[in-house]
Design an enzyme around this catalytic site. Structure first.
Site, PDB file in Angstrom:
ATOM      1  CB  SER A  54      54.066   5.999  -4.337  1.00 42.50           C
ATOM      2  OG  SER A  54      54.261   5.845  -5.719  1.00 42.50           O
ATOM      3  CE1 TYR A 108      51.426   7.589  -1.181  1.00 47.14           C
ATOM      4  CE2 TYR A 108      50.822   9.909  -1.084  1.00 47.14           C
ATOM      5  CZ  TYR A 108      51.788   8.926  -1.157  1.00 47.14           C
ATOM      6  OH  TYR A 108      53.115   9.283  -1.201  1.00 47.14           O
ATOM      7  CE  LYS A 119      53.953   7.406   1.563  1.00 44.45           C
ATOM      8  NZ  LYS A 119      55.380   7.060   1.663  1.00 44.45           N
ATOM      9  CG  HIS A 159      60.357  14.319  -5.661  1.00 41.90           C
ATOM     10  ND1 HIS A 159      59.613  14.429  -4.524  1.00 41.90           N
ATOM     11  CD2 HIS A 159      60.884  13.081  -5.636  1.00 41.90           C
ATOM     12  CE1 HIS A 159      59.677  13.315  -3.830  1.00 41.90           C
ATOM     13  NE2 HIS A 159      60.449  12.468  -4.490  1.00 41.90           N
ATOM     14  CB  THR A 195      53.665  12.569   0.766  1.00 37.58           C
ATOM     15  OG1 THR A 195      52.931  13.234  -0.267  1.00 37.58           O
ATOM     16  CG2 THR A 195      52.665  11.796   1.615  1.00 37.58           C
ATOM     17  CD  GLU A 225      48.248  14.055  -2.439  1.00 38.22           C
ATOM     18  OE1 GLU A 225      47.132  13.618  -2.147  1.00 38.22           O
ATOM     19  OE2 GLU A 225      48.419  15.021  -3.200  1.00 38.22           O
ATOM     20  CG  LEU A 277      63.351   5.953  -0.534  1.00 40.27           C
ATOM     21  CD1 LEU A 277      64.229   6.208  -1.754  1.00 40.27           C
ATOM     22  CD2 LEU A 277      62.999   7.281   0.137  1.00 40.27           C
TER      23      LEU A 277
HETATM   24  P1  NAP Z   1      57.662   4.728  -6.604  1.00 37.44           P
HETATM   25  O1  NAP Z   1      58.365   5.021  -7.880  1.00 37.44           O
HETATM   26  O2  NAP Z   1      56.227   4.338  -6.639  1.00 37.44           O
HETATM   27  O3  NAP Z   1      58.485   3.587  -5.863  1.00 37.44           O
HETATM   28  C1  NAP Z   1      57.957   2.928  -4.754  1.00 37.44           C
HETATM   29  C2  NAP Z   1      58.672   1.602  -4.576  1.00 37.44           C
HETATM   30  O4  NAP Z   1      58.072   0.943  -3.446  1.00 37.44           O
HETATM   31  C3  NAP Z   1      58.568   0.641  -5.750  1.00 37.44           C
HETATM   32  O5  NAP Z   1      59.861   0.322  -6.201  1.00 37.44           O
HETATM   33  C4  NAP Z   1      57.871  -0.574  -5.174  1.00 37.44           C
HETATM   34  O6  NAP Z   1      58.441  -1.796  -5.537  1.00 37.44           O
HETATM   35  C5  NAP Z   1      58.122  -0.444  -3.680  1.00 37.44           C
HETATM   36  N1  NAP Z   1      57.108  -1.165  -2.925  1.00 37.44           N
HETATM   37  C6  NAP Z   1      55.754  -1.079  -3.056  1.00 37.44           C
HETATM   38  N2  NAP Z   1      55.153  -1.933  -2.214  1.00 37.44           N
HETATM   39  C7  NAP Z   1      56.138  -2.585  -1.543  1.00 37.44           C
HETATM   40  C8  NAP Z   1      56.148  -3.596  -0.549  1.00 37.44           C
HETATM   41  N3  NAP Z   1      55.017  -4.130  -0.073  1.00 37.44           N
HETATM   42  N4  NAP Z   1      57.335  -4.021  -0.072  1.00 37.44           N
HETATM   43  C9  NAP Z   1      58.513  -3.519  -0.556  1.00 37.44           C
HETATM   44  N5  NAP Z   1      58.550  -2.563  -1.513  1.00 37.44           N
HETATM   45  C10 NAP Z   1      57.385  -2.107  -1.994  1.00 37.44           C
HETATM   46  O7  NAP Z   1      57.773   5.973  -5.604  1.00 37.44           O
HETATM   47  P2  NAP Z   1      58.800   7.210  -5.649  1.00 37.44           P
HETATM   48  O8  NAP Z   1      58.230   8.280  -6.510  1.00 37.44           O
HETATM   49  O9  NAP Z   1      60.159   6.718  -5.867  1.00 37.44           O
HETATM   50  O10 NAP Z   1      58.641   7.754  -4.156  1.00 37.44           O
HETATM   51  C11 NAP Z   1      59.443   7.239  -3.101  1.00 37.44           C
HETATM   52  C12 NAP Z   1      58.711   7.441  -1.793  1.00 37.44           C
HETATM   53  O11 NAP Z   1      58.470   8.819  -1.578  1.00 37.44           O
HETATM   54  C13 NAP Z   1      57.337   6.780  -1.708  1.00 37.44           C
HETATM   55  O12 NAP Z   1      57.164   6.350  -0.383  1.00 37.44           O
HETATM   56  C14 NAP Z   1      56.365   7.893  -2.007  1.00 37.44           C
HETATM   57  O13 NAP Z   1      55.105   7.643  -1.404  1.00 37.44           O
HETATM   58  C15 NAP Z   1      57.077   9.067  -1.385  1.00 37.44           C
HETATM   59  N6  NAP Z   1      56.845  10.365  -1.995  1.00 37.44           N
HETATM   60  C16 NAP Z   1      57.023  10.530  -3.325  1.00 37.44           C
HETATM   61  C17 NAP Z   1      56.857  11.778  -3.881  1.00 37.44           C
HETATM   62  C18 NAP Z   1      57.084  12.016  -5.354  1.00 37.44           C
HETATM   63  O14 NAP Z   1      56.648  13.055  -5.849  1.00 37.44           O
HETATM   64  N7  NAP Z   1      57.762  11.119  -6.060  1.00 37.44           N
HETATM   65  C19 NAP Z   1      56.521  12.863  -3.059  1.00 37.44           C
HETATM   66  C20 NAP Z   1      56.363  12.653  -1.697  1.00 37.44           C
HETATM   67  C21 NAP Z   1      56.554  11.397  -1.164  1.00 37.44           C
HETATM   68  P3  NAP Z   1      58.159  -2.539  -6.942  1.00 37.44           P
HETATM   69  O15 NAP Z   1      59.103  -1.896  -7.881  1.00 37.44           O
HETATM   70  O16 NAP Z   1      58.488  -3.932  -6.576  1.00 37.44           O
HETATM   71  O17 NAP Z   1      56.724  -2.322  -7.268  1.00 37.44           O
HETATM   72  O1  F7E Z   2      48.714  13.794  -9.938  1.00 41.06           O
HETATM   73  C1  F7E Z   2      46.002  15.522 -11.706  1.00 41.06           C
HETATM   74  C2  F7E Z   2      45.668  14.752 -10.440  1.00 41.06           C
HETATM   75  O2  F7E Z   2      49.243  11.352  -9.922  1.00 41.06           O
HETATM   76  C3  F7E Z   2      48.995  15.177  -9.905  1.00 41.06           C
HETATM   77  C4  F7E Z   2      52.837  10.983  -5.848  1.00 41.06           C
HETATM   78  O3  F7E Z   2      54.226  10.910  -6.062  1.00 41.06           O
HETATM   79  O4  F7E Z   2      52.948  13.340  -5.453  1.00 41.06           O
HETATM   80  C5  F7E Z   2      52.334  12.354  -6.253  1.00 41.06           C
HETATM   81  O5  F7E Z   2      50.927  12.381  -6.083  1.00 41.06           O
HETATM   82  C6  F7E Z   2      47.734  15.961 -10.221  1.00 41.06           C
HETATM   83  C7  F7E Z   2      46.502  15.517  -9.427  1.00 41.06           C
HETATM   84  O6  F7E Z   2      50.565  12.965  -8.458  1.00 41.06           O
HETATM   85  C8  F7E Z   2      45.635  13.254 -14.501  1.00 41.06           C
HETATM   86  O7  F7E Z   2      44.263  14.779 -10.193  1.00 41.06           O
HETATM   87  C9  F7E Z   2      45.012  15.269 -14.006  1.00 41.06           C
HETATM   88  O8  F7E Z   2      45.810  16.650  -9.005  1.00 41.06           O
HETATM   89  O9  F7E Z   2      50.938  12.981 -10.856  1.00 41.06           O
HETATM   90  P1  F7E Z   2      49.892  12.690  -9.858  1.00 41.06           P
HETATM   91  P2  F7E Z   2      49.957  13.248  -7.011  1.00 41.06           P
HETATM   92  O10 F7E Z   2      48.596  12.713  -6.847  1.00 41.06           O
HETATM   93  O11 F7E Z   2      50.151  14.705  -6.733  1.00 41.06           O
HETATM   94  C10 F7E Z   2      52.700  13.225  -4.049  1.00 41.06           C
HETATM   95  C11 F7E Z   2      53.457  14.325  -3.349  1.00 41.06           C
HETATM   96  C12 F7E Z   2      52.986  11.863  -3.528  1.00 41.06           C
HETATM   97  O12 F7E Z   2      53.368  11.688  -2.386  1.00 41.06           O
HETATM   98  C13 F7E Z   2      52.546  10.712  -4.372  1.00 41.06           C
HETATM   99  O13 F7E Z   2      53.220   9.519  -4.008  1.00 41.06           O
HETATM  100  O14 F7E Z   2      47.408  15.748 -11.596  1.00 41.06           O
HETATM  101  N1  F7E Z   2      45.734  14.796 -12.953  1.00 41.06           N
HETATM  102  N2  F7E Z   2      44.943  14.336 -14.963  1.00 41.06           N
HETATM  103  C14 F7E Z   2      46.129  13.547 -13.237  1.00 41.06           C
HETATM  104  N3  F7E Z   2      46.892  12.683 -12.531  1.00 41.06           N
HETATM  105  C15 F7E Z   2      47.165  11.480 -13.099  1.00 41.06           C
HETATM  106  N4  F7E Z   2      47.953  10.608 -12.430  1.00 41.06           N
HETATM  107  N5  F7E Z   2      46.688  11.138 -14.335  1.00 41.06           N
HETATM  108  C16 F7E Z   2      45.909  11.994 -15.073  1.00 41.06           C
HETATM  109  O15 F7E Z   2      45.487  11.668 -16.184  1.00 41.06           O
END
Ligand code: NAP
Ligand code: F7E
Length: 325
Positions: A85, A151, A155, A181, A126, A128, A81
């Site tokens: 991100s 990003y 991925k 999520h 993802t 993305e 994970l």
């Molecule tokens: P997150 O809150 O950003 O957590 C990512 C974790 O990765 C952080 O705890 C960070 O550690 C760790 N990390 C970053 N660089 C690292 C490195 N060089 N070595 C070891 N650990 C490192 O992300 P999340 O929302 O839980 O998402 C989990 C995974 O699912 C990610 O890979 C993300 O890209 C993917 N994903 C997320 C979503 C979503 O909507 N949440 C959707 C699709 C895919 P630190 O705490 O030390 O900074």
């Molecule tokens: O943006 C718009 C922005 O940063 C969602 C990560 O977990 O989900 C996440 O990526 C949308 C975008 O998430 C602001 O332009 C508007 O269209 O919450 P976000 P993300 O980019 O969708 C995917 C599935 C992942 O894998 C990623 O790790 O919202 N937006 N105004 C904004 N976004 C941010 N952050 N801040 C703003 O002020």
């Protein structure tokens, strides 16, 4: 004997939810943490499991640290994970994003192949990666990829490496292609939590405005707590495979804003929102909407929380943090 799992990214959002889920299933859970003088255990504290995880040190950019951890633990399952991100930062930090999200996965896969070939591996892929790609407005496992950010591109490399190690070396490696999520422990830089935190601060009288970027972008938002079950199920199948997890409906950022202000009992959200171009992206993904049929049919997985319930859960948690209700 207890099954054991290694979770990278244990301090993020999904790591703690997955750890809690696996602990409840009786797993021994190891969490990979980077070498920090002061690691932040807040999210694990929030779920009340900080003391139940065993922490091991390693960094996705340091191949030898991963070799050592994987060789020593030889856990049955590894959930990768960890990532840089945040899409928004990935343009300014494209190299770091690539090193962690792409090469880091190659290092993990090489370590598994060498030291723990029976370990089952989950890669956090993802939506993305789809970017502009869609099939009649939806994305599923067969939709062509057209990532729009460093990003998404990093991925995509990791996604294909995960597929390639499965096909080349017969390893159990699966991709979960997860749509957005969220949860009360979502990091503040992501738009949902930025909104619910901002609304709670407005309600508490701490600020008058909330600055956002593109309000028209549409995302398929679900609850992180539901998604970790799908992640787990992917590694319990007879054969490795790739699965989309999402809700099948999407909403605009504007709709999220409206719902969040309404849930906090504040009328006229337009009075508080300012548009700041700094939060717009060089290339946007306008719309993501999952078709999660394969996950439903093959894993028996379905998300439980609705969009409205998700917004309510996040707003209530942030109002509580600021001592208002
Ligand atoms: P997150 O809150 O950003 O957590 C990512 C974790 O990765 C952080 O705890 C960070 O550690 C760790 N990390 C970053 N660089 C690292 C490195 N060089 N070595 C070891 N650990 C490192 O992300 P999340 O929302 O839980 O998402 C989990 C995974 O699912 C990610 O890979 C993300 O890209 C993917 N994903 C997320 C979503 C979503 O909507 N949440 C959707 C699709 C895919 P630190 O705490 O030390 O900074
Ligand atoms: O943006 C718009 C922005 O940063 C969602 C990560 O977990 O989900 C996440 O990526 C949308 C975008 O998430 C602001 O332009 C508007 O269209 O919450 P976000 P993300 O980019 O969708 C995917 C599935 C992942 O894998 C990623 O790790 O919202 N937006 N105004 C904004 N976004 C941010 N952050 N801040 C703003 O002020």
């Amino acid at each position: 004997m207890k099954k054991s799992a290694l979770i990278t990214g244990i301090l993020g959002q999904d790591g703690p939810y997955l750890a809690k889920f696996l602990l409840e299933k009786g797993y021994k859970v190891y969490g990979l943490v980077r070498r920090y003088s002061n690691p932040n255990f807040d999210n694990l504290d929030y779920l009340g499991i900080t003391g139940q995880v065993e922490y091991v040190e390693g960094d996705l950019t340091d191949e030898s640290s991963l070799y050592n951890v994987i060789k020593n633990l030889r856990s049955e399952e590894i959930y990768n994970l960890a990532a840089q991100s945040f899409v928004g930062h990935s343009w300014e930090m494209a190299k770091l994003t690539t090193e962690v999200n792409a090469l880091g996965v190659l290092y993990l896969l090489n370590s598994i192949k060498t030291f723990a070939p029976t370990t089952r591996f989950y890669q956090a892929s993802t939506s993305e990666m789809f970017g502009l790609g869609h099939t009649n407005g939806y994305q599923d496992e067969g939709t062509p990829f057209h990532p729009r950010s460093p990003y998404g591109i990093s991925k995509l490399y990791a996604y294909w490496m995960t597929v390639n190690f499965r096909e080349s070396y017969n390893l159990f490696t699966s991709n979960g292609i997860l749509f957005n999520h969220e949860s009360p422990i979502r990091s503040l830089q992501f738009v949902t939590r930025k909104i619910t935190d901002g609304v709670a601060r407005i309600k508490a009288g701490l600020t008058k405005k909330l600055a956002l970027g593109n309000l028209e972008a549409r995302r398929d938002w679900g609850f992180a707590g539901d998604y970790v079950e799908g992640i787990y199920l992917m590694l319990q199948q007879e054969k490795p495979d790739d699965y989309v997890l999402g809700t099948g409906e999407n909403h605009s950022v504007k709709e999220f804003v409206e719902a969040a202000f309404a849930a906090a009992g504040i009328a006229k959200w337009q009075d508080y929102i300012v548009i700041d171009p700094r939060f717009k992206r060089p290339a946007e993904v306008p719309s993501l909407k999952a078709n999660p049929k394969k996950a439903k049919d093959k894993l028996g997985w379905e998300p439980k929380a609705s969009f409205k319930e998700l917004v309510k859960m996040m707003i209530e948690a942030d109002l509580k943090r600021y001592g208002v209700s």
